[in-house]
Design a protein around this motif. Structure first.
Motif, PDB file in Angstrom:
ATOM      1  N   UNK A  16      -0.052  -1.706  -0.936  1.00  0.00           N
ATOM      2  CA  UNK A  16      -0.865  -1.884  -2.136  1.00  0.00           C
ATOM      3  C   UNK A  16      -0.066  -2.635  -3.186  1.00  0.00           C
ATOM      4  N   UNK A  17      -0.684  -3.672  -3.755  1.00  0.00           N
ATOM      5  CA  UNK A  17      -0.142  -4.337  -4.939  1.00  0.00           C
ATOM      6  C   UNK A  17      -1.227  -4.311  -6.000  1.00  0.00           C
ATOM      7  N   UNK A  18      -0.817  -4.421  -7.254  1.00  0.00           N
ATOM      8  CA  UNK A  18      -1.767  -4.286  -8.348  1.00  0.00           C
ATOM      9  C   UNK A  18      -1.786  -5.521  -9.239  1.00  0.00           C
ATOM     10  N   UNK A  50       2.281  -4.296 -11.765  1.00  0.00           N
ATOM     11  CA  UNK A  50       2.646  -3.019 -12.378  1.00  0.00           C
ATOM     12  C   UNK A  50       4.140  -2.758 -12.241  1.00  0.00           C
ATOM     13  N   UNK A  51       4.680  -2.964 -11.048  1.00  0.00           N
ATOM     14  CA  UNK A  51       6.114  -2.807 -10.794  1.00  0.00           C
ATOM     15  C   UNK A  51       6.653  -4.212 -10.548  1.00  0.00           C
ATOM     16  N   UNK A  56       6.673  -7.667  -1.300  1.00  0.00           N
ATOM     17  CA  UNK A  56       6.513  -7.342   0.110  1.00  0.00           C
ATOM     18  C   UNK A  56       6.077  -8.605   0.836  1.00  0.00           C
ATOM     19  N   UNK A  57       6.670  -8.842   1.993  1.00  0.00           N
ATOM     20  CA  UNK A  57       6.292  -9.976   2.828  1.00  0.00           C
ATOM     21  C   UNK A  57       5.658  -9.422   4.088  1.00  0.00           C
TER      22      UNK A  57
END
Length: 86
Positions: A16-18, A50-51, A56-57
């Motif tokens: 998950x990315x935001x 958010x972070x 991530x790849x």
């Protein structure tokens, strides 16, 4: 905050990315879908708003599902995926 969730083949934990803005989340969602459909590039690198240092790849051919949903500031968030419950 909007979450873009990737399901990876043979992995029980989604990635998950935001994104802060809905437009940015939709663009990233479309970019991932486009990569999966074309199979090019072989890898896709995702970052999280958010972070900031979260990166991530992912091997594009291993992505089995992508979804986008809104995460609210309250304890309850819009349930990801499709559900018969309201």
């Amino acid at each position: 905050m909007y979450c873009i969730e990737l399901t990876i083949k043979l992995s029980p934990i989604p990635l998950v990315v935001q994104r802060k803005e809905h437009g940015d989340a939709k663009r990233l969602y479309s970019e991932v879908i486009d990569c999966v459909q074309k199979g090019n590039p072989r890898l896709i690198e995702l970052t999280c708003e958010k972070v900031e240092d979260k990166r991530v790849t992912v091997v594009v051919s291993e992505i089995s599902a992508v979804q986008i949903y809104e995460k609210t500031s309250s304890g309850t968030s819009k349930r990801p995926g499709f559900s018969l419950q309201k």
